[in-house]
Design an enzyme around this catalytic site. Structure first.
Site, PDB file in Angstrom:
ATOM      1  N   ARG A 104     -49.739  31.893 -10.348  1.00  0.00           N
ATOM      2  CA  ARG A 104     -49.714  32.757 -11.540  1.00  0.00           C
ATOM      3  C   ARG A 104     -50.482  32.103 -12.680  1.00  0.00           C
ATOM      4  O   ARG A 104     -51.197  32.774 -13.429  1.00  0.00           O
ATOM      5  CB  ARG A 104     -48.270  33.048 -11.951  1.00  0.00           C
ATOM      6  CG  ARG A 104     -47.601  34.049 -11.013  1.00  0.00           C
ATOM      7  CD  ARG A 104     -46.103  33.996 -11.108  1.00  0.00           C
ATOM      8  NE  ARG A 104     -45.598  34.340 -12.410  1.00  0.00           N
ATOM      9  CZ  ARG A 104     -44.418  33.933 -12.878  1.00  0.00           C
ATOM     10  NH1 ARG A 104     -43.629  33.167 -12.137  1.00  0.00           N
ATOM     11  NH2 ARG A 104     -44.020  34.291 -14.063  1.00  0.00           N
ATOM     12  N   ARG A 142     -36.170  28.484 -15.361  1.00  0.00           N
ATOM     13  CA  ARG A 142     -35.831  29.891 -15.529  1.00  0.00           C
ATOM     14  C   ARG A 142     -35.489  30.518 -14.172  1.00  0.00           C
ATOM     15  O   ARG A 142     -34.591  31.338 -14.063  1.00  0.00           O
ATOM     16  CB  ARG A 142     -37.014  30.637 -16.170  1.00  0.00           C
ATOM     17  CG  ARG A 142     -36.746  32.112 -16.422  1.00  0.00           C
ATOM     18  CD  ARG A 142     -37.823  32.747 -17.273  1.00  0.00           C
ATOM     19  NE  ARG A 142     -38.957  33.195 -16.497  1.00  0.00           N
ATOM     20  CZ  ARG A 142     -40.062  33.747 -17.009  1.00  0.00           C
ATOM     21  NH1 ARG A 142     -40.195  33.878 -18.311  1.00  0.00           N
ATOM     22  NH2 ARG A 142     -41.053  34.133 -16.242  1.00  0.00           N
ATOM     23  N   LYS A 145     -43.374  34.340 -24.200  1.00  0.00           N
ATOM     24  CA  LYS A 145     -43.756  35.646 -24.768  1.00  0.00           C
ATOM     25  C   LYS A 145     -42.541  36.566 -24.898  1.00  0.00           C
ATOM     26  O   LYS A 145     -42.353  37.209 -25.923  1.00  0.00           O
ATOM     27  CB  LYS A 145     -44.815  36.325 -23.893  1.00  0.00           C
ATOM     28  CG  LYS A 145     -46.130  35.560 -23.801  1.00  0.00           C
ATOM     29  CD  LYS A 145     -47.208  36.349 -23.084  1.00  0.00           C
ATOM     30  CE  LYS A 145     -46.956  36.549 -21.591  1.00  0.00           C
ATOM     31  NZ  LYS A 145     -47.029  35.328 -20.790  1.00  0.00           N
ATOM     32  N   ARG A 189     -54.361  41.829 -19.309  1.00  0.00           N
ATOM     33  CA  ARG A 189     -54.497  40.558 -18.603  1.00  0.00           C
ATOM     34  C   ARG A 189     -55.886  40.398 -18.008  1.00  0.00           C
ATOM     35  O   ARG A 189     -56.184  39.348 -17.435  1.00  0.00           O
ATOM     36  CB  ARG A 189     -53.477  40.507 -17.470  1.00  0.00           C
ATOM     37  CG  ARG A 189     -52.238  39.638 -17.754  1.00  0.00           C
ATOM     38  CD  ARG A 189     -51.366  39.744 -16.546  1.00  0.00           C
ATOM     39  NE  ARG A 189     -50.387  38.744 -16.321  1.00  0.00           N
ATOM     40  CZ  ARG A 189     -49.098  38.873 -16.642  1.00  0.00           C
ATOM     41  NH1 ARG A 189     -48.681  39.888 -17.343  1.00  0.00           N
ATOM     42  NH2 ARG A 189     -48.240  37.944 -16.282  1.00  0.00           N
ATOM     43  N   ARG A 226     -35.641  35.734 -10.433  1.00  0.00           N
ATOM     44  CA  ARG A 226     -37.004  36.223 -10.192  1.00  0.00           C
ATOM     45  C   ARG A 226     -37.642  35.420  -9.078  1.00  0.00           C
ATOM     46  O   ARG A 226     -37.791  34.207  -9.170  1.00  0.00           O
ATOM     47  CB  ARG A 226     -37.839  36.064 -11.474  1.00  0.00           C
ATOM     48  CG  ARG A 226     -37.743  37.259 -12.386  1.00  0.00           C
ATOM     49  CD  ARG A 226     -38.596  37.095 -13.613  1.00  0.00           C
ATOM     50  NE  ARG A 226     -40.033  36.980 -13.340  1.00  0.00           N
ATOM     51  CZ  ARG A 226     -40.955  37.061 -14.278  1.00  0.00           C
ATOM     52  NH1 ARG A 226     -40.611  37.259 -15.535  1.00  0.00           N
ATOM     53  NH2 ARG A 226     -42.240  36.933 -13.971  1.00  0.00           N
TER      54      ARG A 226
END
Ligand code: AMP
Length: 190
Positions: free
Chosen positions: A146, A128, A14, A89, A134
């Site tokens: 998640r 990532r 996204k 969400r 993160r």
């Protein structure tokens, strides 16, 4: 005015696609995850609260998220349109967004969903996590939580926008440019 909801599970791409859409259509990008991360960095009260949820891969409560989103939209009266990335969400968030936008004579033009297989997502996010720093990308069990939150609370939004004829699914696997082209094709028909 074009207002887009960019939709898809964590790791669907996204953020990357939002960058291309912003420059092509001159839209303001609002990523609720980015706003939370900025608040965490600046150790604001909102950041401290959000962190306790984000670290576990849980969703931040609706009330907090909705009020933050409204503030960001209100801070951009000049916008030609918005890309909402990572918001809504949950159904209450989607309903609140409808009411809020209507009060400003605005509406969502389309939900664009990036469709990607779960195992591809886990691998992308672990990769990532190696560079992004993160915390929620570094641990496979948090990543899976998640994705679970997405299916439990978020995936239902497909039906919410589909019922309004506003849902458009796009295959989220391929090169960045290929995926962008698929999105442009949909947006140019709106
Ligand atoms: P993201 O950057 O979109 O993957 O979001 C990272 C984390 O921020 C999520 O796992 C949630 O904890 C939190 N978050 C971001 N957007 C929302 C939202 N719309 N509602 C609740 N929590 C959110």
């Amino acid at each position: 005015m074009i207002n887009l909801v960019l939709f898809g599970p964590p790791g669907a791409g996204k953020g990357t696609q939002a960058e291309n859409l912003i420059s092509k259509y001159n839209l303001v990008h609002i990523s609720t995850g980015d706003v939370f991360r900025k608040n965490i960095k600046e150790s604001t009260e909102l950041g401290l609260l959000a962190k306790s949820y984000m670290d576990k891969g849980d969703l931040v409560p609706d009330e907090v998220t909705i009020s933050m989103l409204k503030d960001v939209v209100d801070n951009h009266p000049e916008a030609k349109g918005f890309i909402f990335d990572g918001f809504p969400r949950t159904t209450p968030q989607a309903e609140a967004l409808e009411v809020f936008l209507a009060s400003k004579d605005m509406k969502i033009s389309a939900m664009l969903a990036l469709v990607v297989d779960d195992e591809v997502l886990v691998n992308r996010l672990l990769l990532r996590g190696k560079d992004s720093g993160r915390a929620d990308d570094a641990d496979e069990s948090i990543i899976r939580n998640r994705i679970k939150e997405y299916y439990n609370k978020t995936a239902i939004l497909k039906d919410f926008y589909d019922a309004k004829g506003k849902y458009f699914g796009v295959e989220g696997v391929g090169s960045i440019e290929e995926i962008s082209e698929r999105l442009y094709k949909v947006i140019d028909t709106l």
